[in-house]
Design a protein around this motif. Structure first.
Motif, PDB file in Angstrom:
ATOM      1  N   LYS A  68       0.876  -1.169   0.000  1.00 56.53           N
ATOM      2  CA  LYS A  68       0.000   0.000   0.000  1.00 56.53           C
ATOM      3  C   LYS A  68       0.911   1.217   0.000  1.00 56.53           C
ATOM      4  O   LYS A  68       1.763   1.365   0.862  1.00 56.53           O
ATOM      5  CB  LYS A  68      -0.873  -0.036   1.263  1.00 56.53           C
ATOM      6  N   GLU A  71      -3.275   6.628  -0.384  1.00 57.83           N
ATOM      7  CA  GLU A  71      -4.680   6.343  -0.122  1.00 57.83           C
ATOM      8  C   GLU A  71      -5.294   5.356  -1.113  1.00 57.83           C
ATOM      9  O   GLU A  71      -5.859   4.348  -0.729  1.00 57.83           O
ATOM     10  CB  GLU A  71      -5.490   7.642  -0.113  1.00 57.83           C
ATOM     11  N   ASN A  72      -5.191   5.601  -2.393  1.00 56.27           N
ATOM     12  CA  ASN A  72      -5.785   4.728  -3.404  1.00 56.27           C
ATOM     13  C   ASN A  72      -4.731   4.049  -4.275  1.00 56.27           C
ATOM     14  O   ASN A  72      -5.031   3.608  -5.375  1.00 56.27           O
ATOM     15  CB  ASN A  72      -6.721   5.524  -4.326  1.00 56.27           C
ATOM     16  N   PHE A  74      -1.441   1.270  -4.767  1.00 53.34           N
ATOM     17  CA  PHE A  74      -0.632   0.144  -4.309  1.00 53.34           C
ATOM     18  C   PHE A  74       0.432  -0.130  -5.356  1.00 53.34           C
ATOM     19  O   PHE A  74       0.347   0.352  -6.488  1.00 53.34           O
ATOM     20  CB  PHE A  74      -1.491  -1.104  -4.039  1.00 53.34           C
ATOM     21  N   GLU A  93     -10.501   3.840  -2.108  1.00 53.65           N
ATOM     22  CA  GLU A  93      -9.736   3.111  -1.096  1.00 53.65           C
ATOM     23  C   GLU A  93     -10.215   1.658  -1.026  1.00 53.65           C
ATOM     24  O   GLU A  93      -9.423   0.732  -0.898  1.00 53.65           O
ATOM     25  CB  GLU A  93      -9.892   3.803   0.260  1.00 53.65           C
ATOM     26  N   GLU A  94     -11.524   1.472  -1.138  1.00 60.69           N
ATOM     27  CA  GLU A  94     -12.113   0.129  -1.079  1.00 60.69           C
ATOM     28  C   GLU A  94     -11.610  -0.737  -2.248  1.00 60.69           C
ATOM     29  O   GLU A  94     -11.219  -1.892  -2.057  1.00 60.69           O
ATOM     30  CB  GLU A  94     -13.639   0.225  -1.110  1.00 60.69           C
ATOM     31  N   CYS A  96      -8.879  -0.339  -3.897  1.00 56.26           N
ATOM     32  CA  CYS A  96      -7.448  -0.555  -3.673  1.00 56.26           C
ATOM     33  C   CYS A  96      -7.247  -1.744  -2.723  1.00 56.26           C
ATOM     34  O   CYS A  96      -6.443  -2.641  -2.999  1.00 56.26           O
ATOM     35  CB  CYS A  96      -6.832   0.722  -3.094  1.00 56.26           C
ATOM     36  N   GLN A  97      -7.980  -1.774  -1.618  1.00 58.02           N
ATOM     37  CA  GLN A  97      -7.877  -2.875  -0.646  1.00 58.02           C
ATOM     38  C   GLN A  97      -8.274  -4.200  -1.272  1.00 58.02           C
ATOM     39  O   GLN A  97      -7.631  -5.224  -1.040  1.00 58.02           O
ATOM     40  CB  GLN A  97      -8.773  -2.620   0.556  1.00 58.02           C
ATOM     41  N   GLU A  98      -9.326  -4.190  -2.083  1.00 54.46           N
ATOM     42  CA  GLU A  98      -9.776  -5.419  -2.748  1.00 54.46           C
ATOM     43  C   GLU A  98      -8.684  -5.973  -3.663  1.00 54.46           C
ATOM     44  O   GLU A  98      -8.445  -7.174  -3.699  1.00 54.46           O
ATOM     45  CB  GLU A  98     -11.048  -5.152  -3.556  1.00 54.46           C
ATOM     46  N   ILE A 100      -5.398  -5.421  -3.427  1.00 60.04           N
ATOM     47  CA  ILE A 100      -4.272  -5.889  -2.605  1.00 60.04           C
ATOM     48  C   ILE A 100      -4.566  -7.296  -2.079  1.00 60.04           C
ATOM     49  O   ILE A 100      -3.727  -8.196  -2.175  1.00 60.04           O
ATOM     50  CB  ILE A 100      -3.982  -4.901  -1.455  1.00 60.04           C
ATOM     51  N   GLU A 101      -5.759  -7.509  -1.544  1.00 60.96           N
ATOM     52  CA  GLU A 101      -6.122  -8.820  -1.004  1.00 60.96           C
ATOM     53  C   GLU A 101      -6.159  -9.881  -2.102  1.00 60.96           C
ATOM     54  O   GLU A 101      -5.646 -10.989  -1.921  1.00 60.96           O
ATOM     55  CB  GLU A 101      -7.468  -8.736  -0.288  1.00 60.96           C
TER      56      GLU A 101
END
Length: 149
Positions: A68, A71-72, A74, A93-94, A96-98, A100-101
């Motif tokens: 990360k 904020e948005n 990676f 941000e959501e 981005c997290q999705e 990354i996972e």
């Protein structure tokens, strides 16, 4: 790992586990963020120009770090070539997290650890090694501690 261009193109045409248009910067000097369609298929991340069907590149998600950045944003960098860093800017941000996972789950190392965990759980519950029926239970790649974690 060896693969040929035809096999890679065939894989790129498979249904994606995750796909989206994001801004992407490749590790070339002077590179800027460009809108790309990125598509995760098994442990390859393909990237396309938004108006083309053939990928312009593919990243094998092995021995890499997904980090990360902002904020948005990676990045994907490779352990043996840390200067080879690809940056991705998402819409939220959501999202981005999705990404990354999903990318972390796509690596061979993650799948191998998962297989070993579930193999051990099944063995505890049934008393039998589920890989034995396939004749692969003794292979080093399915043993704990035989590879870097």
């Amino acid at each position: 790992m060896r693969y040929n261009e035809r096999e890679l193109l065939s894989l790129a045409r498979q249904p994606a586990e995750k796909a989206a248009e994001v801004l992407m910067r490749v590790p070339k000097k002077g590179s800027v963020l460009k809108k790309r369609l990125v598509k995760l298929v098994v442990n390859f991340l393909f990237y396309f120009r938004t108006d083309e069907a053939e990928p312009i590149g593919a990243l094998l998600l092995e021995h890499c770090r997904i980090t990360k950045e902002e904020e948005n944003v990676f990045s994907i960098s490779f352990i043996e070539e840390p200067e080879r860093k690809y940056c991705f800017e998402c819409d939220s941000e959501e999202q981005c997290q999705e990404w990354i996972e999903a990318l972390k789950r796509a690596s061979y190392e993650f799948m191998r650890r998962s297989l070993i965990f579930y193999r051990n759980e099944i063995q505890k519950m049934t008393g039998k090694d589920p890989l034995e029926q396939y004749g692969i239970s003794e292979e080093a790649r399915f043993q704990l501690g035989t590879r870097k974690q």
